[in-house]
Write a protein that holds these residues in place. Structure first.
Motif, PDB file in Angstrom:
ATOM      1  N   UNK A 188     -39.348  60.519   0.135  1.00  0.00           N
ATOM      2  CA  UNK A 188     -37.979  60.492   0.256  1.00  0.00           C
ATOM      3  C   UNK A 188     -37.560  60.222   1.988  1.00  0.00           C
ATOM      4  N   UNK A 189     -38.268  60.909   2.769  1.00  0.00           N
ATOM      5  CA  UNK A 189     -38.176  60.733   4.197  1.00  0.00           C
ATOM      6  C   UNK A 189     -38.679  59.611   4.530  1.00  0.00           C
ATOM      7  N   UNK A 190     -39.775  59.244   4.142  1.00  0.00           N
ATOM      8  CA  UNK A 190     -40.429  58.064   4.375  1.00  0.00           C
ATOM      9  C   UNK A 190     -39.636  56.793   4.329  1.00  0.00           C
ATOM     10  N   UNK A 191     -38.904  56.757   3.292  1.00  0.00           N
ATOM     11  CA  UNK A 191     -37.785  55.777   2.823  1.00  0.00           C
ATOM     12  C   UNK A 191     -37.068  55.723   3.949  1.00  0.00           C
ATOM     13  N   UNK A 192     -36.298  56.865   4.153  1.00  0.00           N
ATOM     14  CA  UNK A 192     -34.991  56.645   5.278  1.00  0.00           C
ATOM     15  C   UNK A 192     -35.662  56.330   6.495  1.00  0.00           C
ATOM     16  N   UNK A 193     -37.015  56.694   6.753  1.00  0.00           N
ATOM     17  CA  UNK A 193     -37.421  56.129   7.991  1.00  0.00           C
ATOM     18  C   UNK A 193     -37.492  54.826   8.412  1.00  0.00           C
ATOM     19  N   UNK A 194     -37.928  54.037   7.001  1.00  0.00           N
ATOM     20  CA  UNK A 194     -38.096  52.686   7.171  1.00  0.00           C
ATOM     21  C   UNK A 194     -36.746  51.938   7.221  1.00  0.00           C
ATOM     22  N   UNK A 195     -35.383  52.661   6.709  1.00  0.00           N
ATOM     23  CA  UNK A 195     -34.172  52.159   6.814  1.00  0.00           C
ATOM     24  C   UNK A 195     -33.877  52.089   8.425  1.00  0.00           C
ATOM     25  N   UNK A 196     -34.209  52.945   9.129  1.00  0.00           N
ATOM     26  CA  UNK A 196     -33.962  53.029  10.616  1.00  0.00           C
ATOM     27  C   UNK A 196     -34.816  52.001  11.444  1.00  0.00           C
TER      28      UNK A 196
ATOM     29  N   UNK B  98     -28.516  63.327  22.614  1.00  0.00           N
ATOM     30  CA  UNK B  98     -29.026  64.111  21.489  1.00  0.00           C
ATOM     31  C   UNK B  98     -30.152  63.419  20.825  1.00  0.00           C
ATOM     32  N   UNK B  99     -30.073  62.017  20.582  1.00  0.00           N
ATOM     33  CA  UNK B  99     -31.257  61.411  19.787  1.00  0.00           C
ATOM     34  C   UNK B  99     -32.575  61.576  20.792  1.00  0.00           C
ATOM     35  N   UNK B 100     -32.431  61.384  22.006  1.00  0.00           N
ATOM     36  CA  UNK B 100     -33.375  61.423  23.039  1.00  0.00           C
ATOM     37  C   UNK B 100     -33.917  63.103  23.074  1.00  0.00           C
ATOM     38  N   UNK B 101     -32.987  63.733  23.029  1.00  0.00           N
ATOM     39  CA  UNK B 101     -33.552  65.169  22.890  1.00  0.00           C
ATOM     40  C   UNK B 101     -34.295  65.483  21.580  1.00  0.00           C
ATOM     41  N   UNK B 102     -34.026  64.867  20.508  1.00  0.00           N
ATOM     42  CA  UNK B 102     -34.546  65.127  19.517  1.00  0.00           C
ATOM     43  C   UNK B 102     -35.981  64.613  19.529  1.00  0.00           C
ATOM     44  N   UNK B 103     -35.975  63.399  19.794  1.00  0.00           N
ATOM     45  CA  UNK B 103     -37.314  62.493  19.715  1.00  0.00           C
ATOM     46  C   UNK B 103     -38.194  62.919  20.811  1.00  0.00           C
ATOM     47  N   UNK B 104     -37.640  63.688  21.912  1.00  0.00           N
ATOM     48  CA  UNK B 104     -38.817  64.219  22.967  1.00  0.00           C
ATOM     49  C   UNK B 104     -38.912  65.831  22.934  1.00  0.00           C
ATOM     50  N   UNK B 105     -38.404  66.321  21.777  1.00  0.00           N
ATOM     51  CA  UNK B 105     -38.684  67.926  21.689  1.00  0.00           C
ATOM     52  C   UNK B 105     -37.738  68.705  22.256  1.00  0.00           C
ATOM     53  N   UNK B 106     -36.633  68.275  23.059  1.00  0.00           N
ATOM     54  CA  UNK B 106     -35.728  69.411  23.474  1.00  0.00           C
ATOM     55  C   UNK B 106     -34.791  70.097  22.544  1.00  0.00           C
ATOM     56  N   UNK B 107     -34.666  69.357  21.264  1.00  0.00           N
ATOM     57  CA  UNK B 107     -34.085  69.908  20.022  1.00  0.00           C
ATOM     58  C   UNK B 107     -35.016  69.815  19.002  1.00  0.00           C
ATOM     59  N   UNK B 108     -35.133  70.983  18.140  1.00  0.00           N
ATOM     60  CA  UNK B 108     -36.279  71.135  17.142  1.00  0.00           C
ATOM     61  C   UNK B 108     -35.303  70.906  15.669  1.00  0.00           C
ATOM     62  N   UNK B 109     -35.702  69.860  15.129  1.00  0.00           N
ATOM     63  CA  UNK B 109     -35.302  69.707  13.630  1.00  0.00           C
ATOM     64  C   UNK B 109     -36.298  68.784  13.205  1.00  0.00           C
ATOM     65  N   UNK B 110     -37.261  69.125  12.558  1.00  0.00           N
ATOM     66  CA  UNK B 110     -38.617  68.168  12.171  1.00  0.00           C
ATOM     67  C   UNK B 110     -38.174  66.744  11.680  1.00  0.00           C
ATOM     68  N   UNK B 111     -37.039  66.940  10.627  1.00  0.00           N
ATOM     69  CA  UNK B 111     -36.541  65.738   9.738  1.00  0.00           C
ATOM     70  C   UNK B 111     -36.078  64.732  10.796  1.00  0.00           C
ATOM     71  N   UNK B 112     -35.338  65.384  11.807  1.00  0.00           N
ATOM     72  CA  UNK B 112     -34.654  64.165  12.673  1.00  0.00           C
ATOM     73  C   UNK B 112     -35.792  63.670  13.591  1.00  0.00           C
ATOM     74  N   UNK B 113     -36.618  64.333  14.153  1.00  0.00           N
ATOM     75  CA  UNK B 113     -37.754  64.004  14.945  1.00  0.00           C
ATOM     76  C   UNK B 113     -38.477  63.028  14.317  1.00  0.00           C
ATOM     77  N   UNK B 114     -39.052  63.389  13.156  1.00  0.00           N
ATOM     78  CA  UNK B 114     -39.832  62.233  12.255  1.00  0.00           C
ATOM     79  C   UNK B 114     -39.079  61.120  12.139  1.00  0.00           C
ATOM     80  N   UNK B 115     -37.850  60.901  11.793  1.00  0.00           N
ATOM     81  CA  UNK B 115     -37.321  59.741  11.596  1.00  0.00           C
ATOM     82  C   UNK B 115     -36.971  58.919  12.814  1.00  0.00           C
ATOM     83  N   UNK B 116     -37.164  59.455  14.097  1.00  0.00           N
ATOM     84  CA  UNK B 116     -36.589  58.590  15.248  1.00  0.00           C
ATOM     85  C   UNK B 116     -37.720  58.805  16.268  1.00  0.00           C
TER      86      UNK B 116
END
Length: 253
Positions: A1-9, A78-96
């Motif tokens: 499921x999350x791979x399909x969401x990642x493709x959408x982005x 916040x998007x940059x923080x998730x991508x770069x590890x300053x915020x921790x939520x694996x699903x968000x990091x994986x998507x972006x």
């Protein structure tokens, strides 16, 4: 499921190319910085709405926050923080994690431009004494513990300040609780100086519960639109908001 969401982005320039006869070449290439001109952003961020609700309005599950109408600078940070590890939520990091700075900022601008009504707040979820404790901390702070009032940075109407300070209203109590807790424990971080982490560490568990309960019970004013400026300088220095004036005493620290 999350791979399909990642493709959408992924930028539509990549997705559409798969039907254009050069899929083999694209499959080996990283996603471009942005989609082709003229392609709307809304279909490209459908993955975001799975958790954050239709058009980013949030959902009633009590955890995922509203992102529609938030200041663009805040959303981008916040998007940059998730991508770069300053915020921790694996699903968000994986998507972006493979999206560029420019693409994340484009997403942020899209959601910030959405002007959508807020629902009425839920009934208060705490006794009157706790709600009053929360109101005092939000509106007055606690100088003895070096806790500034929330309104001193997030605006008198608590709708945030453009371009980078978020509003505090219209958010679920569970989400507010979890984020204050994440700052206390270091699971959520921001660019130095991390003012919210410093403030959250001064809050007791009862403070966190009271502030969250009071904020979640307040109606959203002014359509939730962020203020253009603060009426006075911020009482503390905060990373990521260098464009906002800071009180002389805070600068000297």
């Amino acid at each position: 499921m999350i791979d399909r969401l990642r493709c959408l982005l992924r930028p539509f320039a990549v997705v559409f190319s798969l039907s254009a006869g050069w899929a083999a070449g694209v499959a080996a290439q990283p996603a471009p910085a942005a989609a082709a001109p003229g392609i709307a952003m809304a279909p490209r961020v459908l993955a975001c709405t799975v958790c954050h609700g239709k058009e980013g309005r949030a959902t009633p599950d009590g955890y995922f926050p509203r992102i529609a109408g938030k200041p663009a600078g805040y959303l981008a940070n916040q998007l940059l923080n998730f991508r770069d590890g300053r915020r921790s939520y694996p699903q968000m990091t994986y998507l972006i994690e493979h999206l560029t700075d420019d693409y994340l900022r484009e997403m942020a601008v899209h959601f910030s431009a959405l002007d959508l009504p807020y629902p009425p707040p839920p009934p208060p979820q705490a006794p009157p004494a706790a709600l009053e404790q929360g109101r005092r901390l939000v509106q007055q702070g606690d100088a003895a513990r070096n806790i500034p009032a929330c309104v001193a940075c997030h605006g008198a109407g608590m709708t945030g300040v453009a371009p980078s300070i978020p509003g505090l209203l219209g958010l679920p109590r569970d989400y507010l609780n979890s984020q204050l807790g994440a700052w206390k424990t270091g699971q959520r971080r921001a660019h130095a100086p991390d003012c919210m982490a410093d403030i959250a560490r001064q809050l007791t568990p009862d403070d966190v519960s009271a502030v969250s309960a009071w904020l979640a019970s307040q109606p959203v004013v002014a359509g939730g639109k962020p203020a253009r400026t603060l009426p006075a300088a911020m009482p503390v220095r905060c990373g990521g908001v260098a464009d906002v004036p800071v009180a002389t005493a805070a600068v000297a620290r």
